[in-house]
Each structure stands twice: as structure tokens, then as C-alpha cells.
Write a protein that holds these residues in place. Sequence first.
Motif, PDB file in Angstrom:
ATOM      1  N   MET A   1       6.694  24.611  22.562  1.00 29.96           N
ATOM      2  CA  MET A   1       7.960  24.084  23.072  1.00 29.96           C
ATOM      3  C   MET A   1       8.699  23.352  21.951  1.00 29.96           C
ATOM      4  SD  MET A   1       6.873  22.688  26.848  1.00 29.96           S
ATOM      5  CE  MET A   1       6.176  23.821  28.045  1.00 29.96           C
ATOM      6  N   PRO A   2      10.026  23.410  21.950  1.00 30.67           N
ATOM      7  CA  PRO A   2      10.788  22.835  20.826  1.00 30.67           C
ATOM      8  C   PRO A   2      11.058  21.348  20.971  1.00 30.67           C
ATOM      9  CG  PRO A   2      12.276  23.881  22.333  1.00 30.67           C
ATOM     10  CD  PRO A   2      10.890  24.125  22.881  1.00 30.67           C
ATOM     11  N   TYR A   3      10.077  20.611  21.448  1.00 30.43           N
ATOM     12  CA  TYR A   3      10.256  19.164  21.483  1.00 30.43           C
ATOM     13  C   TYR A   3       8.923  18.484  21.238  1.00 30.43           C
ATOM     14  CZ  TYR A   3       9.327  20.373  26.413  1.00 30.43           C
ATOM     15  OH  TYR A   3       8.827  20.920  27.562  1.00 30.43           O
ATOM     16  N   LEU A   4       9.014  17.314  20.628  1.00 30.34           N
ATOM     17  CA  LEU A   4       7.850  16.505  20.302  1.00 30.34           C
ATOM     18  C   LEU A   4       7.867  15.252  21.154  1.00 30.34           C
ATOM     19  CD1 LEU A   4       8.195  16.577  16.400  1.00 30.34           C
ATOM     20  CD2 LEU A   4       6.761  18.084  17.802  1.00 30.34           C
ATOM     21  N   GLN A   5       6.689  14.799  21.546  1.00 28.12           N
ATOM     22  CA  GLN A   5       6.521  13.542  22.265  1.00 28.12           C
ATOM     23  C   GLN A   5       5.768  12.582  21.358  1.00 28.12           C
ATOM     24  OE1 GLN A   5       3.449  13.310  25.301  1.00 28.12           O
ATOM     25  NE2 GLN A   5       4.905  12.380  26.733  1.00 28.12           N
ATOM     26  N   LEU A   6       6.377  11.428  21.068  1.00 24.99           N
ATOM     27  CA  LEU A   6       5.748  10.457  20.172  1.00 24.99           C
ATOM     28  C   LEU A   6       5.683   9.091  20.857  1.00 24.99           C
ATOM     29  CD1 LEU A   6       7.659  12.479  18.267  1.00 24.99           C
ATOM     30  CD2 LEU A   6       6.702  11.048  16.486  1.00 24.99           C
ATOM     31  N   PRO A   7       4.529   8.686  21.360  1.00 22.29           N
ATOM     32  CA  PRO A   7       4.383   7.341  21.923  1.00 22.29           C
ATOM     33  C   PRO A   7       4.446   6.304  20.801  1.00 22.29           C
ATOM     34  CG  PRO A   7       2.632   8.826  22.686  1.00 22.29           C
ATOM     35  CD  PRO A   7       3.305   9.480  21.524  1.00 22.29           C
ATOM     36  N   LEU A   8       5.356   5.341  20.940  1.00 24.56           N
ATOM     37  CA  LEU A   8       5.596   4.378  19.879  1.00 24.56           C
ATOM     38  C   LEU A   8       5.554   2.946  20.404  1.00 24.56           C
ATOM     39  CD1 LEU A   8       8.660   6.148  18.186  1.00 24.56           C
ATOM     40  CD2 LEU A   8       6.273   6.247  17.442  1.00 24.56           C
ATOM     41  N   GLY A   9       5.048   2.044  19.575  1.00 22.57           N
ATOM     42  CA  GLY A   9       5.112   0.622  19.878  1.00 22.57           C
ATOM     43  C   GLY A   9       4.055   0.135  20.844  1.00 22.57           C
ATOM     44  N   PRO A  10       4.045  -1.162  21.114  1.00 17.26           N
ATOM     45  CA  PRO A  10       3.001  -1.766  21.945  1.00 17.26           C
ATOM     46  C   PRO A  10       2.997  -1.265  23.381  1.00 17.26           C
ATOM     47  CG  PRO A  10       4.765  -3.338  21.493  1.00 17.26           C
ATOM     48  CD  PRO A  10       4.993  -2.165  20.600  1.00 17.26           C
ATOM     49  N   LEU A  11       4.139  -0.798  23.876  1.00 15.91           N
ATOM     50  CA  LEU A  11       4.202  -0.268  25.234  1.00 15.91           C
ATOM     51  C   LEU A  11       4.052   1.250  25.262  1.00 15.91           C
ATOM     52  CD1 LEU A  11       7.038  -2.439  26.838  1.00 15.91           C
ATOM     53  CD2 LEU A  11       4.573  -2.855  26.756  1.00 15.91           C
ATOM     54  N   GLN A  12       3.796   1.834  24.084  1.00 14.60           N
ATOM     55  CA  GLN A  12       3.636   3.291  23.971  1.00 14.60           C
ATOM     56  C   GLN A  12       4.794   4.021  24.667  1.00 14.60           C
ATOM     57  OE1 GLN A  12       0.554   5.136  22.241  1.00 14.60           O
ATOM     58  NE2 GLN A  12       1.604   3.402  21.295  1.00 14.60           N
ATOM     59  N   THR A  13       5.983   3.607  24.307  1.00 18.63           N
ATOM     60  CA  THR A  13       7.189   4.238  24.838  1.00 18.63           C
ATOM     61  C   THR A  13       7.379   5.595  24.177  1.00 18.63           C
ATOM     62  OG1 THR A  13       8.184   2.063  25.142  1.00 18.63           O
ATOM     63  CG2 THR A  13       9.659   3.966  25.164  1.00 18.63           C
ATOM     64  N   ASN A  14       7.622   6.603  24.980  1.00 17.95           N
ATOM     65  CA  ASN A  14       7.767   7.950  24.445  1.00 17.95           C
ATOM     66  C   ASN A  14       9.142   8.167  23.840  1.00 17.95           C
ATOM     67  OD1 ASN A  14       5.191   8.933  25.205  1.00 17.95           O
ATOM     68  ND2 ASN A  14       5.917   9.312  27.287  1.00 17.95           N
ATOM     69  N   ALA A  15       9.169   8.411  22.540  1.00 18.27           N
ATOM     70  CA  ALA A  15      10.348   8.986  21.916  1.00 18.27           C
ATOM     71  C   ALA A  15      10.165  10.503  21.961  1.00 18.27           C
ATOM     72  CB  ALA A  15      10.495   8.523  20.470  1.00 18.27           C
ATOM     73  N   TYR A  16      11.256  11.207  22.161  1.00 19.37           N
ATOM     74  CA  TYR A  16      11.199  12.671  22.160  1.00 19.37           C
ATOM     75  C   TYR A  16      12.142  13.201  21.095  1.00 19.37           C
ATOM     76  CZ  TYR A  16       8.743  12.416  26.606  1.00 19.37           C
ATOM     77  OH  TYR A  16       7.814  12.143  27.588  1.00 19.37           O
ATOM     78  N   VAL A  17      11.723  14.273  20.447  1.00 20.74           N
ATOM     79  CA  VAL A  17      12.546  14.939  19.440  1.00 20.74           C
ATOM     80  C   VAL A  17      12.718  16.386  19.889  1.00 20.74           C
ATOM     81  CG1 VAL A  17      12.800  15.570  17.028  1.00 20.74           C
ATOM     82  CG2 VAL A  17      11.626  13.437  17.629  1.00 20.74           C
TER      83      VAL A  17
END
Length: 210
Positions: A1-17
Motif C-alpha cells: 500500500m502507498p502509505y506508511l504508518q509511523l507511531p511517534l512520540g510518548p503517546l505513539q501518535t500515528n503519522a501517516y505518509v
Amino acid sequence: MPYLQLPLGPLQTNAYVLSNEKSEAIIFDPGSESDKLIRRLKEENLKPIAILLTHAHFDHIGAVDDIRKEYSIPVYVSKHEEDWLAKPSKNGSGRFLGDPVVIDAADHLITEEGSFKVGSFAFHIFHTPGHSPGSLSYYYKKENVLFSGDVLFSQSIGRTDLPGGNHELLLKSIHTKLLDLPEQTYVACGHGQMTTIGMEMDSNPFLSGF
């Protein structure tokens, strides 16, 4: 799939690309750890063209300025949360963090629902308030995926005990807008694992009896 899921920070917030065949990319909710996100973008040889925010809580915006500066790209946010980026009392960092999060103003305000295009990326935007007044959900029909922020989760829904939250309004947003999408639609949640509209219709305990 053409998107990435990156959990970031202390709350593991998902950034998506989200990327296309030209390696152009849309970044959703770069909440923290800008170095980690930039490193991944370079590893994937992606060229970001915009930052789209589902809403302006601190854990979704913390890396915005770093990413915007690195790639010289615009930031989009709901008009209902225009001043949240620079106000810790509204974005929640004043309450939950020792270091308030203050972000420069967005380059563009999203003022209405409906068709929305950035570069070659065509979305349908839903205004889905309840978790926050300006929560937006971005439906990318081409890949059958909804970027929902903190509106809808796997087996859960967004919290509504923060300023501007409204439980009944959140349920209404989900039922009248998101659950009308095809059941096979993937839901890219702001925290935790991805899910589908169909799975949440069948088994999400917060959505029954509305």
C-alpha cells in the motif's frame, strides 16, 4: 500500500505518509520526533508536498514546523482550530506537557467539507467534530483509505473530555459520515492499529445503540 504508518512520540501518535507513483508525499499529523520522520522519508526517497492535519492537539502537531522548514511545504488545518497551533491552552500542551507546543500559523485553512485536492492527490474531506471542534477526516478513494485522526479507532472512539469535546456530536459524526463509506474502507487511526469501516460497524462497542 502507498502509505506508511509511523507511531511517534510518548503517546505513539500515528503519522501517516501517503505517496504516489511520482514519489510525491502527503504527511498527516507529524506529531513528534521530526528526525525520525525525516530519516524515513529520505530512506523511501519521498518528496513531501504538504502537511494535512486531522486536528490540532499537541501530539499531532509537534513536528509540524520542523517538517515544514525541511521541505518548504504548506500546512493545512481546519478553520475551527486556526488558533490552536499557537495556543498551548487549546492544543492541550499547556495541560499535559512541561514544554508548551507552539507552532507557526497554518498556511491554509480548510473551510468546508467536500472535494479537496493537493497536487495530484484528490480527497473527500469530512468535518467530523466531537473529539475536537475542527476534527477532519480525509477519504482517499483511490486507495480506499480514510485518515481519521482521533475520531474513530479500532474498537474505540476518540476521547471527548478535552476542551471542545462532545460525545454525542462525535457519535453523530461517525454514524452520519464515516459509516456511510464502503465497509472495506481502511481506517488509518490516530493511535493504534488500522481497522476497516466494516469491522467497526460489526464490533465496535461504542457504536451500538446510537
